[in-house]
Enzyme design. Structure first.
Site, mmCIF file in Angstrom:
data_model
loop_
_atom_site.group_PDB
_atom_site.id
_atom_site.type_symbol
_atom_site.label_atom_id
_atom_site.label_comp_id
_atom_site.label_asym_id
_atom_site.label_seq_id
_atom_site.Cartn_x
_atom_site.Cartn_y
_atom_site.Cartn_z
ATOM 1 C CB THR A 98 -0.868 0.071 1.326
ATOM 2 O OG1 THR A 98 -1.638 -1.533 1.317
ATOM 3 C CG2 THR A 98 -1.680 1.256 1.179
ATOM 4 C CG HIS A 158 -0.405 0.359 -4.431
ATOM 5 N ND1 HIS A 158 0.058 -0.111 -5.423
ATOM 6 C CD2 HIS A 158 -0.984 -0.686 -3.820
ATOM 7 C CE1 HIS A 158 -0.047 -1.414 -5.418
ATOM 8 N NE2 HIS A 158 -0.982 -1.850 -4.622
ATOM 9 C CD GLU A 205 3.321 -3.741 6.916
ATOM 10 O OE1 GLU A 205 4.590 -3.977 7.209
ATOM 11 O OE2 GLU A 205 2.650 -3.949 6.172
ATOM 12 C CB CYS A 237 -21.336 0.739 11.236
ATOM 13 S SG CYS A 237 -19.636 -0.471 11.143
ATOM 14 C CB CYS A 279 -15.475 -0.556 10.596
ATOM 15 S SG CYS A 279 -16.432 1.054 10.775
ATOM 16 N NE ARG A 306 8.698 -10.593 -3.457
ATOM 17 C CZ ARG A 306 7.745 -9.706 -3.631
ATOM 18 N NH1 ARG A 306 6.710 -9.593 -4.301
ATOM 19 N NH2 ARG A 306 8.126 -8.433 -2.868
ATOM 20 C CG LEU A 309 -4.530 -10.982 1.528
ATOM 21 C CD1 LEU A 309 -5.515 -10.980 3.074
ATOM 22 C CD2 LEU A 309 -2.943 -11.125 2.049
ATOM 23 N N GLY A 310 -5.244 -11.512 -2.204
ATOM 24 C CA GLY A 310 -4.522 -10.810 -3.266
ATOM 25 C C GLY A 310 -5.786 -9.998 -3.786
HETATM 26 P P1 NAD Z 1 2.880 -8.621 -3.680
HETATM 27 O O1 NAD Z 1 2.552 -7.858 -4.551
HETATM 28 O O2 NAD Z 1 4.347 -8.376 -2.968
HETATM 29 O O3 NAD Z 1 2.877 -10.335 -3.860
HETATM 30 C C1 NAD Z 1 2.200 -10.818 -5.088
HETATM 31 C C2 NAD Z 1 2.938 -11.948 -5.669
HETATM 32 O O4 NAD Z 1 2.295 -12.613 -6.666
HETATM 33 C C3 NAD Z 1 4.335 -11.338 -6.202
HETATM 34 O O5 NAD Z 1 5.687 -11.884 -5.533
HETATM 35 C C4 NAD Z 1 4.104 -11.735 -7.651
HETATM 36 O O6 NAD Z 1 5.425 -12.156 -8.523
HETATM 37 C C5 NAD Z 1 3.342 -12.945 -7.579
HETATM 38 N N1 NAD Z 1 2.685 -13.432 -8.726
HETATM 39 C C6 NAD Z 1 2.454 -12.474 -9.749
HETATM 40 N N2 NAD Z 1 1.872 -13.372 -10.940
HETATM 41 C C7 NAD Z 1 1.621 -14.626 -10.219
HETATM 42 C C8 NAD Z 1 1.063 -15.720 -10.887
HETATM 43 N N3 NAD Z 1 0.569 -16.044 -12.076
HETATM 44 N N4 NAD Z 1 1.214 -16.985 -10.054
HETATM 45 C C9 NAD Z 1 1.471 -16.905 -8.995
HETATM 46 N N5 NAD Z 1 2.230 -15.744 -8.235
HETATM 47 C C10 NAD Z 1 2.253 -14.506 -8.876
HETATM 48 O O7 NAD Z 1 1.862 -8.431 -2.394
HETATM 49 P P2 NAD Z 1 2.041 -8.672 -1.021
HETATM 50 O O8 NAD Z 1 2.241 -7.792 0.115
HETATM 51 O O9 NAD Z 1 2.567 -10.067 -0.602
HETATM 52 O O10 NAD Z 1 0.308 -9.034 -0.781
HETATM 53 C C11 NAD Z 1 -0.450 -10.055 -1.489
HETATM 54 C C12 NAD Z 1 -1.658 -9.764 -1.906
HETATM 55 O O11 NAD Z 1 -2.503 -9.106 -1.040
HETATM 56 C C13 NAD Z 1 -1.639 -8.351 -2.764
HETATM 57 O O12 NAD Z 1 -2.574 -8.332 -3.953
HETATM 58 C C14 NAD Z 1 -2.062 -7.204 -1.753
HETATM 59 O O13 NAD Z 1 -2.678 -6.316 -2.567
HETATM 60 C C15 NAD Z 1 -3.075 -7.944 -1.198
HETATM 61 N N6 NAD Z 1 -3.287 -7.549 0.270
HETATM 62 C C16 NAD Z 1 -4.620 -7.630 0.585
HETATM 63 C C17 NAD Z 1 -5.182 -7.320 1.690
HETATM 64 C C18 NAD Z 1 -6.405 -7.499 2.068
HETATM 65 O O14 NAD Z 1 -6.938 -6.905 3.270
HETATM 66 N N7 NAD Z 1 -7.335 -8.189 1.506
HETATM 67 C C19 NAD Z 1 -4.091 -6.864 2.748
HETATM 68 C C20 NAD Z 1 -2.756 -6.765 2.352
HETATM 69 C C21 NAD Z 1 -2.330 -7.120 1.094
HETATM 70 ZN ZN ZN Z 2 -18.063 0.538 11.953
#
Ligand code: NAD
Ligand code: ZN
Length: 346
Positions: free
Chosen positions: A44, A47, A68, A100, A111, A204, A266-267
């Site tokens: 984030t 971004h 963090e 809420c 929330c 990685r 999560l992604g």
């Molecule tokens: P990151 O972008 O560092 O990790 C994503 C990984 O996916 C990268 O290492 C990338 O090389 C790999 N990847 C790309 N294409 C791929 C494929 N085809 N197959 C397998 N792997 C592939 O992100 P992060 O910090 O590890 O977070 C993981 C994800 O979770 C991100 O999308 C992030 O935005 C999301 N996230 C969501 C929340 C939530 O609350 N839902 C919170 C934190 C992060």
């Molecule tokens: Zn709330």
């Protein structure tokens, strides 16, 4: 507290950020002021640094970046209880409204009026930071500050893995960014018997091995499907932790889940994605579970236990340590993907 402090600020509505001297912030009656010991960079933050579309819609400059954190309590608002000066704390980063429907029914982490530390208010890439009382988490003093600041992303990994029934099962983790990497070790602690990780980045994949992955696969160069089926007696995996946000990874993984299995997501895909709901989800009777943030505070208790017991060791995930002054190096590394977690210390 009077005085100045160093902080990394987003000052302009364009790519970049600046290290500046600013006033030590004021805190309210339901807030505390901490002296920051360790912080870590999240996707984030990248971004926000890069000023992508999401950042343009969510960030008001000037603003201190980062969320963090671990640090020491220095000052305490009048209406804050159970926290003392000198306590070693971290922060949940979701700031719930408290009134809420979700907040009132034990789901503060989703929330309806959510604000986020370092997104909707000043963050923690600084010498001092203000934390809302509702978000303060008292750390176990035996946990190193660097690990304590990683409990927030670790919490995402915990909730993703905990969403499935992984004990004694074969699982697949797609994406080995920091979230996927920490998930490997969490899944092991939760009793998964075989952990397959799919990740295109060599650097990685190596860390995933160190974290305890049984099989690591480059999904671009290798046939993930045949590797999974060979490793699972042709059954497929029981559970997938989707941690890439990549549409191809998502679709590949849906095909590799055995009927009746589940996937926690999560992604975050950048855009809408296409999936074959009929064949890959409905007819297979698969559970799809969205995961956001961390349960307040069940997840934090789990993080504390896993770290304190040594069941999860975050050391291999920490690949770089920088001072606040060097934050740009950290952002460049994050852009390259050749890193795990990057620690920033004031
Ligand atoms: P990151 O972008 O560092 O990790 C994503 C990984 O996916 C990268 O290492 C990338 O090389 C790999 N990847 C790309 N294409 C791929 C494929 N085809 N197959 C397998 N792997 C592939 O992100 P992060 O910090 O590890 O977070 C993981 C994800 O979770 C991100 O999308 C992030 O935005 C999301 N996230 C969501 C929340 C939530 O609350 N839902 C919170 C934190 C992060
Ligand atoms: Zn709330």
């Amino acid at each position: 507290m009077e005085g100045k402090m160093k902080a990394i600020l987003k000052t302009k509505e364009e790519k970049g950020a600046e290290l500046q001297e600013v006033d030590i912030p004021d805190y309210g009656p339901e807030q505390i002021l901490i002296k920051v010991e360790s912080t870590s960079i999240c996707g984030t933050d990248l971004h926000i640094y890069e000023w992508n579309k999401w950042a343009q819609e969510n960030i008001n400059v000037p603003q201190i970046m980062g969320h963090e954190v671990a640090g020491e309590v220095i000052e305490i608002g009048d209406r804050v209880e159970n926290i003392e000066k000198g306590d070693f704390v971290s922060a949940e980063t979701h700031i719930p409204c408290g009134h809420c429907y979700q907040c009132k029914t034990g789901k503060m982490h989703i929330c309806n009026n959510m604000r986020i530390l370092g997104v909707h208010k000043d963050g923690v890439f600084a010498e001092y930071a203000v934390i809302d009382a509702v978000d303060v988490w008292k750390n176990d003093p035996s946990i190193p500050a660097e690990f304590a600041s990683l409990q927030e992303p670790m919490g995402n990994a915990i909730d993703t893995i905990a969403a499935g029934d992984v004990a004694g099962k074969n699982i697949l983790i797609t994406g080995a960014g920091p979230a996927g990497l920490i998930s490997v070790s969490v899944a092991k602690a939760f009793g998964a018997t075989q952990i397959i990780v799919s990740e295109p980045n060599d650097y990685r994949r190596d860390i995933a091995k160190e974290m305890g992955a049984d099989i690591v696969v480059n999904p671009i160069e290798e046939d993930l499907g045949s590797i999974v089926y060979e490793a699972t007696e042709g059954i497929g995996v029981d559970f997938v932790a989707e941690m890439s946000g990549n549409e191809t990874a998502l679709n590949q993984a849906l095909k590799l889940i055995t009927a009746g299995g589940s996937m926690a997501l999560l992604g975050l895909p950048d855009d809408k994605v296409n999936i074959d709901l009929t064949n890959d989800v409905i007819f297979k009777g698969i559970d799809l579970i969205g995961v956001t943030g961390r349960k307040m505070f069940d997840t934090w208790y789990t993080a504390k236990r896993l770290l304190k017991s040594g069941r999860v060791d975050l050391e291999p995930v920490i690949t770089h340590r920088f001072s606040l002054e060097e934050f740009e190096k950290g952002m460049e590394l994050m852009e390259s993907g050749n890193c795990g977690k990057i620690i920033l210390k004031p």
